[in-house]
Design an enzyme around this catalytic site. Structure first.
Site, PDB file in Angstrom:
ATOM      1  N   GLU C 285       0.835  -1.204   0.000  1.00  0.00           N
ATOM      2  CA  GLU C 285       0.000   0.000   0.000  1.00  0.00           C
ATOM      3  C   GLU C 285       0.871   1.256   0.000  1.00  0.00           C
ATOM      4  O   GLU C 285       0.571   2.243  -0.674  1.00  0.00           O
ATOM      5  CB  GLU C 285      -0.922  -0.032   1.223  1.00  0.00           C
ATOM      6  CG  GLU C 285      -2.147   0.849   1.097  1.00  0.00           C
ATOM      7  CD  GLU C 285      -3.183   0.529   2.166  1.00  0.00           C
ATOM      8  OE1 GLU C 285      -3.978  -0.407   1.949  1.00  0.00           O
ATOM      9  OE2 GLU C 285      -3.197   1.186   3.209  1.00  0.00           O
ATOM     10  N   GLU C 288       2.185   1.737  -3.351  1.00  0.00           N
ATOM     11  CA  GLU C 288       1.099   2.170  -4.242  1.00  0.00           C
ATOM     12  C   GLU C 288       0.852   3.670  -4.062  1.00  0.00           C
ATOM     13  O   GLU C 288       0.655   4.397  -5.033  1.00  0.00           O
ATOM     14  CB  GLU C 288      -0.187   1.381  -3.925  1.00  0.00           C
ATOM     15  CG  GLU C 288      -1.316   1.720  -4.896  1.00  0.00           C
ATOM     16  CD  GLU C 288      -2.641   1.052  -4.551  1.00  0.00           C
ATOM     17  OE1 GLU C 288      -2.671   0.216  -3.627  1.00  0.00           O
ATOM     18  OE2 GLU C 288      -3.633   1.381  -5.222  1.00  0.00           O
ATOM     19  N   CYS C 305      -8.265  -2.043   4.070  1.00  0.00           N
ATOM     20  CA  CYS C 305      -8.108  -3.209   4.959  1.00  0.00           C
ATOM     21  C   CYS C 305      -9.391  -3.640   5.632  1.00  0.00           C
ATOM     22  O   CYS C 305      -9.458  -4.709   6.206  1.00  0.00           O
ATOM     23  CB  CYS C 305      -7.128  -2.931   6.089  1.00  0.00           C
ATOM     24  SG  CYS C 305      -5.834  -1.834   5.687  1.00  0.00           S
ATOM     25  N   SER C 325      -7.262   1.788  -2.478  1.00  0.00           N
ATOM     26  CA  SER C 325      -6.012   1.067  -2.721  1.00  0.00           C
ATOM     27  C   SER C 325      -6.381  -0.336  -3.211  1.00  0.00           C
ATOM     28  O   SER C 325      -7.333  -0.937  -2.730  1.00  0.00           O
ATOM     29  CB  SER C 325      -5.220   0.971  -1.413  1.00  0.00           C
ATOM     30  OG  SER C 325      -4.250  -0.045  -1.534  1.00  0.00           O
ATOM     31  N   LYS C 364     -15.066  -9.826   8.073  1.00  0.00           N
ATOM     32  CA  LYS C 364     -13.940 -10.619   7.564  1.00  0.00           C
ATOM     33  C   LYS C 364     -14.412 -11.976   7.056  1.00  0.00           C
ATOM     34  O   LYS C 364     -13.794 -12.571   6.172  1.00  0.00           O
ATOM     35  CB  LYS C 364     -12.890 -10.817   8.662  1.00  0.00           C
ATOM     36  CG  LYS C 364     -12.048  -9.578   8.949  1.00  0.00           C
ATOM     37  CD  LYS C 364     -10.954  -9.357   7.913  1.00  0.00           C
ATOM     38  CE  LYS C 364     -10.240  -8.022   8.128  1.00  0.00           C
ATOM     39  NZ  LYS C 364      -9.445  -7.617   6.956  1.00  0.00           N
ATOM     40  N   GLU C 367     -15.454 -11.243   3.621  1.00  0.00           N
ATOM     41  CA  GLU C 367     -14.291 -10.934   2.792  1.00  0.00           C
ATOM     42  C   GLU C 367     -13.608 -12.229   2.335  1.00  0.00           C
ATOM     43  O   GLU C 367     -13.289 -12.402   1.156  1.00  0.00           O
ATOM     44  CB  GLU C 367     -13.290 -10.086   3.585  1.00  0.00           C
ATOM     45  CG  GLU C 367     -12.082  -9.642   2.760  1.00  0.00           C
ATOM     46  CD  GLU C 367     -11.013  -8.936   3.609  1.00  0.00           C
ATOM     47  OE1 GLU C 367     -10.781  -9.362   4.758  1.00  0.00           O
ATOM     48  OE2 GLU C 367     -10.423  -7.970   3.115  1.00  0.00           O
ATOM     49  N   GLU C 372     -13.314 -13.656  -5.585  1.00  0.00           N
ATOM     50  CA  GLU C 372     -12.000 -13.309  -6.161  1.00  0.00           C
ATOM     51  C   GLU C 372     -10.847 -13.599  -5.191  1.00  0.00           C
ATOM     52  O   GLU C 372      -9.689 -13.489  -5.563  1.00  0.00           O
ATOM     53  CB  GLU C 372     -11.972 -11.840  -6.601  1.00  0.00           C
ATOM     54  CG  GLU C 372     -12.077 -10.808  -5.488  1.00  0.00           C
ATOM     55  CD  GLU C 372     -13.513 -10.423  -5.124  1.00  0.00           C
ATOM     56  OE1 GLU C 372     -14.427 -11.234  -5.405  1.00  0.00           O
ATOM     57  OE2 GLU C 372     -13.715  -9.342  -4.551  1.00  0.00           O
ATOM     58  N   CYS C 509     -10.371  -1.508  14.675  1.00  0.00           N
ATOM     59  CA  CYS C 509     -10.593  -2.935  14.981  1.00  0.00           C
ATOM     60  C   CYS C 509     -10.706  -3.223  16.477  1.00  0.00           C
ATOM     61  O   CYS C 509     -11.307  -4.213  16.865  1.00  0.00           O
ATOM     62  CB  CYS C 509      -9.483  -3.781  14.387  1.00  0.00           C
ATOM     63  SG  CYS C 509      -9.327  -3.533  12.620  1.00  0.00           S
TER      64      CYS C 509
END
Lengths: 169, 427, 579
Positions: C285, C288, C305, C325, C364, C367, C372, C509
């Site tokens: 990141e 990037e 994230c 990102s 999560k 996710e 993908e 978190c």
């Protein structure tokens, strides 16, 4: 996109997304006009209801979560999310009318329309239901159809009233 | 003392509704003209002097309410008219909205002038949809004639009036719930404080008054606060529109000066005219379903806030539901609780769940299935719902029950023994 | 106390007390040692006063007042527990119980339920005098992250406030009225047919068992029992400062050692650390960001994230996706590397690896299940469990958490920097990125590693960093209402930030939707403190200096943003329908 009205009657099928958007626009897309919009949609739809698809369009157009529109639809007793008859025949059941034998008026309409309270006629023209006080206690027991209130009812008068709505269609 | 007067309802039936020319000819808008030349404080003083109390049911001093809002500095302020007349047996606001809309508009405009407010909202219940249309015409006419809108009567004062619709919710008669509803939200009451005079409509200071209250404003300014007060009693200034319904021989709306007796209201030939069909009066229900039930022994009580409250009754909305001997009080109460069960907003536990339990017991009683334990539980529930509910709806939902229980204890007891003296309940 | 703050004197249960003006009766009572019962009240949410259980009597007043919503006034005499008050409270509780299934033994919230605790405290026997009307409503457990058991709902309204006002997601709402009043979704649809982003914040405020995480512990037990499977586990940064809550440790206790030991005892073959892949995330990141800054890329770049946040932007701001990102989250980078880099290194067939993660988060789970997320050739992360589920496994295993010896993570994916640790709090990703980006861009050593401006629980924190002459403006937001604000600003061209950190949950978190029940602002502050203290104690506090990361790039990935890194560690996003 044409709105898919689900299990709905033919009147609703001609009611499209464009009609919903037009109503929302009439009220300037203002969130505080939500109740007025939804009442107009109910009336214009011909099925006295606001289907999920229409609620979703309203939500999108005025920038509210669909859940908030749903909350409003389920809170106010004048709304329905299930299709009903074009005309709602509402018999007042509050104390003053009940004392003046509103149950007999219900029976008169049940007989004239051939349906039980809470049901819709097969031609989807009338739904017979109860309502809270409509402020016509001086002529109770009363029936309200659309914006019109009828008091001092007799079986003959009921028949006449129902026919006048039938003739409109 | 006259038993009926035409102060607030003077124009009803005499002036074409919404016709500005006729309204002005009948003395209309004199008060607005007067108000435009007065200091806001002076107007509020007149309202204070009038002894006017909120005509919607809560009977809070209108003068105090106005005086409080006048102290609030924040702007803009909004003027809201509560035309959500949902209390069953009440149809006096409907009369004013239909027959004399300009009087309500004038009252609101004067309030707008007092608080330098530029927007007023009138929230008319969904069941009165046809009135919304006629009222809009009255607004349009007032604007066209220069009595509303921009630069009213050349004074530079702007006041715009908007009609908002309800959609079937009794609880919206509660002022904070009504404001939520005007904002297009569900009409559940707000937590207080903050007071609506500080945080009201769209989070701004707001005045909320009932239709009849606003309709009193023009007469008060016309005749003077003290003269208005003098019509009524010490603590109840002016007149009240009362709505007779049920088994009354002459159902309808009458304007009476405070201080007439309940007997006059129900039996006077010019007013209620007694009981239809010559039957006997069994009880009367005052102020709507949220009010108390009275019995014939209380008939000589003067109709005023202070006298009624001493006998456990209240003016409330002005409703007088008259019941003859054919009515079973238990059956009647079943209807009352069914109404509250339908209308509870659900927000707080006591009202949402307590009314349902009360309704269950009263149904059992009307079926002859209730026990003595049920009755103890009913009393406990009624007490809890009254003391603990979030808003007025829950707090008043057991009032009819408790007052009727007091007057008609033998009839309750009879139902426990599977007997309905009026022969109504199927036991 | 501020000088202009007036003190109010009142009497509570006969005891005089002086409290600052504006204090509620509820808080004032605490000062005299009286705990007034509450149910709808939650310290981090608005006062609603709808359950009415906290009513108290005021001398001279007929009506009771709710202690949670009533501010004290001079001379007030409060009676918190008169017989009348007790009777009213018990009646309120009885009314709730008459409509509650009371199937406590089978409930996930058994012993952690506020209604249960209240019933125990108030001594309401299971009286049958009220009409019982328990609604049996369908269970919504098909989305894989959050289960909604509407039958247990007590309509307190906490979850709807969380969903509508704090997170502005609008998935759950109150509906209907009177006895039909309920908490539901638009048109009663299942959560997966709504705008729900699975943040799980509703599950952290629900007082009962009406909203909870989808329990996947059985899947983990099954994998552990399979002799052919090599089961590895990764643990998110914030879990180690939260898991202790479940076993009576003070809030924010850094219990990494106990946690690692517990995971070994449970039977995982390898215990790895998500902090390691957090460092990898910073490598990707960070580079990037530098790439975007130097190549006129889409700015500001926004972190990616937080999976609840990803679903949120995909649903409500699909036009803004180019700002995200493309770097995967640490969980998913870990997953992709465990079945490639680690499998290769350890000589294990990736087909036999079961990759489990312990996360503070319900989103999560979603996710990991995204189609993908299989760049390793397999599903990168097989099972995700939350902190709460992890605690349940520890209990099931019969472990005395606090008595376990402190152990260390396994190599090579267990070595992390301080930058990886602070990923667990709002502002952590930003701070970690800046620690690396500064040195990469300026080629100078950064001495002041603490970026205190981006720390703390404020919803929006801004800072400006000087990259050797190039100022970089950054903003850190947590909670989706704040994310909405910043996105609107960016969309309207009113924001000139280059880098934005967004964490879905308030506080980041440490306040995740999978954290122990009872997490409130105060708890989150302690957890943040725990993470920053751990970071401070570490020798290596910058991701690009983590030797395990350096060698992984050298031996396996090549360059950050390189071809292999791009394939394994970057992803794409999908616009989603709102209704």
């Amino acid at each position: 996109m044409t709105v898919q009205p689900g299990q709905c009657n033919c009147a609703a099928e001609s009611f499209t997304e464009r009609d919903v958007v037009a109503i929302v626009e009439k009220y300037g897309r203002e969130q505080d006009q939500l109740l007025a919009m939804l009442l107009d949609i109910q009336e214009a739809s011909g099925s006295s209801c606001v289907l999920r698809e229409w609620a979703a369009i309203v939500a999108r157009e005025i920038g509210l979560p669909l859940s908030k529109v749903f909350e409003v639809l389920t809170f106010y007793s004048m709304f329905s999310t299930e299709p009903r008859g074009r005309y709602l025949v509402e018999i007042c059941k509050s104390a003053p009318c009940k004392m003046c034998k509103s149950d007999e008026v219900v029976a008169m309409f049940e007989k004239e329309l051939g349906i039980k309270l809470g049901k819709t006629t097969p031609d989807k023209l009338f739904t017979l239901m109860h309502t809270s006080c409509v402020g016509a206690c001086d002529i109770g027991p009363v029936a309200k159809i659309g914006e019109d209130v009828y008091g001092d009812l007799t079986p003959e008068k009921v028949s006449e009233i129902v026919n006048s709505y039938r003739e409109k269609n | 003392m006259p038993k009926s007067l035409n102060i607030v309802s003077a124009n009803c039936g005499k002036v074409t509704p919404g016709n500005v020319e006729e309204y002005v000819r009948a003395g209309g808008y004199e008060s607005l003209k007067k108000a435009l030349s007065m200091q806001p404080r002076a107007i509020v003083d007149e309202v204070v002097a009038s002894g006017l109390r909120g005509r919607g049911g809560a009977a809070f001093s209108t003068g105090s309410k106005w005086a409080h809002l006048l102290e609030v500095r924040e702007n803009p302020k909004y003027i809201v008219c509560n035309a959500d007349e949902g209390e069953p047996g009440t149809f006096k606001d409907k009369l004013l909205l239909e027959k004399d809309p300009l009087c309500v508009i004038e009252g609101m405009t004067i309030a707008g002038r007092v608080f330098d407010s530029h927007d007023g909202y009138i929230y008319i219940r969904g069941e009165y949809r046809s009135i919304q249309h006629s009222f809009q015409k009255a607004i349009d006419n007032a604007v066209a004639a220069g009595y509303l809108g921009n630069n009213i009567l050349g004074s530079g004062f702007n006041f715009h009036l908007h009609i908002m619709t309800g959609a079937g919710a009794y609880v919206c008669g509660e002022n904070s719930a009504l404001l939520n509803s005007i904002e297009g939200k569900v009409g559940r009451p707000r937590i207080k404080p903050p007071h609506l005079a500080e945080v009201g409509l769209f989070q701004m200071p707001t005045l909320v008054n009932n239709v009849e209250t606003f309709a009193c404003i023009a007469p008060i300014l016309r005749m003077g606060g003290e003269a208005f007060h003098a019509i009524g009693t010490a603590e109840s200034g002016g007149t009240k529109l009362v709505c007779l319904s049920g088994h009354s021989a002459r159902r309808g709306v009458y304007e009476v000066p405070f201080g007439v007796s309940l007997r006059d209201i129900i039996f006077d030939p010019e007013l209620g005219g007694g009981i239809a069909g010559g039957k006997e009066l069994k009880f009367f229900h005052l102020g709507g379903l949220s009010g108390s039930i009275g019995c014939p022994a209380q008939l000589d009580t003067p109709y005023s806030y202070e006298c009624l409250v001493r006998t456990g009754l209240s003016v409330g909305s002005g409703a007088v539901v008259v019941a003859d001997e054919s009515v079973c009080v238990v059956d009647y109460l079943k209807g009352v609780l069914e109404f509250f069960l339908h209308e509870s907003c659900g927000k707080c536990i006591p009202c949402q769940k307590g009314i349902r339990q009360m309704y269950t017991i009263i149904c059992k009683l009307s079926e002859g299935k209730a026990t003595q334990e049920d009755m103890c539980l009913l009393k406990e529930l009624a007490c809890m719902v009254t003391n603990v509910s979030f808003c007025g709806l829950g707090q008043t939902s057991a009032r009819a029950l408790m007052s009727a229980w007091k007057h008609f204890e033998p009839e309750f007891a009879a139902h426990l023994n599977k007997q309905c003296p009026a022969g109504v309940c199927k036991l | 106390m501020q000088p202009d703050c007036k003190n109010i004197n009142l009497i509570i249960d006969g005891v005089p007390v002086s409290v600052p003006e504006g204090t509620t009766i509820l808080d004032a009572a605490k000062k005299v040692g009286v705990k007034i019962p509450t149910l709808c009240h939650h310290p981090d949410l608005k006062v609603r006063a709808t359950c009415r259980i906290c009513v108290v009597e005021i001398k001279g007043q007929r009506k009771y007042k709710t202690a949670c919503s009533t501010e004290v006034w001079e001379g007030a005499e409060v009676i918190t527990n008169s017989p009348g008050v007790q009777q009213a409270r018990k009646m309120v509780l009885e009314l709730i119980l008459a409509e509650h299934p009371q199937a406590c033994l089978g409930c996930l919230r058994n012993t952690k339920c506020e209604l249960q605790a209240l019933t125990a405290e108030m001594g309401v026997a299971n009286k049958n005098r009220l009409k019982k009307t328990v609604k049996v409503l369908p269970l919504d457990d098909c989305n894989g992250a959050i289960v909604r058991d509407a039958s247990k709902c007590i309509q307190c309204g906490r979850c709807t406030e969380m969903c509508q006002e704090v997170q502005t997601v609008g998935a759950i709402t109150t509906a209907n009225r009177s006895m039909s009043y309920d908490v539901t979704t638009a048109f009663g649809k299942k959560l997966r047919e709504t705008t729900c982003v699975y943040c799980g914040q509703c599950t952290t405020v629900c007082p009962v068992g009406a909203l909870y995480e989808h329990d996947d512990t059985e899947k983990v037990w099954a994998a552990l029992a399979d002799p052919n499977k090599h089961v590895i586990v990764q643990t998110a940064p914030s879990v180690r400062v939260a898991i202790g809550d479940e076993f009576g440790l003070p809030a924010g206790t850094f219990s990494e050692g106990h946690m690692v030991a517990a995971l070994r005892r449970i039977g995982f073959d390898k215990v790895f650390d998500t902090n390691w892949s957090a460092d990898v995330t910073i490598m990707e990141e960070g580079h990037e960001l530098i790439h975007r800054l130097t190549n006129r890329g889409v700015l500001p770049m926004i972190t990616s994230c937080s999976p609840g946040w990803i679903k949120f932007i995909e649903t409500f701001y699909p036009d803004m996706l180019p700002h995200l990102s493309t770097a995967k989250s640490p969980q998913q980078m870990f997953g992709a590397l465990v079945k490639t880099f680690y499998a290769e290194k350890a000589g294990i067939d990736p087909a036999n690896i079961v990759s489990v993660s312990v996360m503070p988060c319900t989103a999560k789970k979603i996710e990991a299940a995204r189609p993908e997320m299989n760049d390793s050739g397999y599903r990168d992360v097989d099972i995700v469990i939350t902190t709460r589920e992890f605690a349940r496994m520890i209990r099931r295993k019969g472990l005395d958490f606090c008595a376990l010896p402190e152990e260390h993570f396994d190599d090579p994916m267990g070595v992390a920097s301080g930058a990886g640790v602070i990923f667990g709090t709002s502002g952590g990703v930003m701070e970690a990125a800046l620690r690396t980006v500064y040195e990469v861009v300026t080629k100078k050593e950064l001495h002041a590693l603490d970026f205190k401006a981006v720390r703390g629980q404020q919803g929006m924190k801004t800072a400006e960093v000087d990259l050797d002459g190039t100022p970089v403006k950054v903003v850190v937001v947590n909670g989706l209402k704040n994310a909405r604000k910043i996105l609107n600003e960016i969309r309207e061209g009113k924001a000139d930030y280059q880098f934005v950190e967004v964490m879905c949950c308030p506080g980041g978190c440490v306040g995740g939707g999978g954290q122990p029940v009872g997490t409130v602002r105060k708890t989150k502050a302690s957890r943040m403190e725990g993470l920053y203290t751990a970071d401070h104690k570490m020798n290596i506090r910058q991701s690009h200096k983590n030797p395990a990361v350096i060698s992984m790039y050298k031996d396996f990935l090549g360059e950050p943003l390189g071809e292999k890194a791009h394939h394994l560690l970057h992803t794409h996003y999908t616009p989603r329908e709102q209704q």
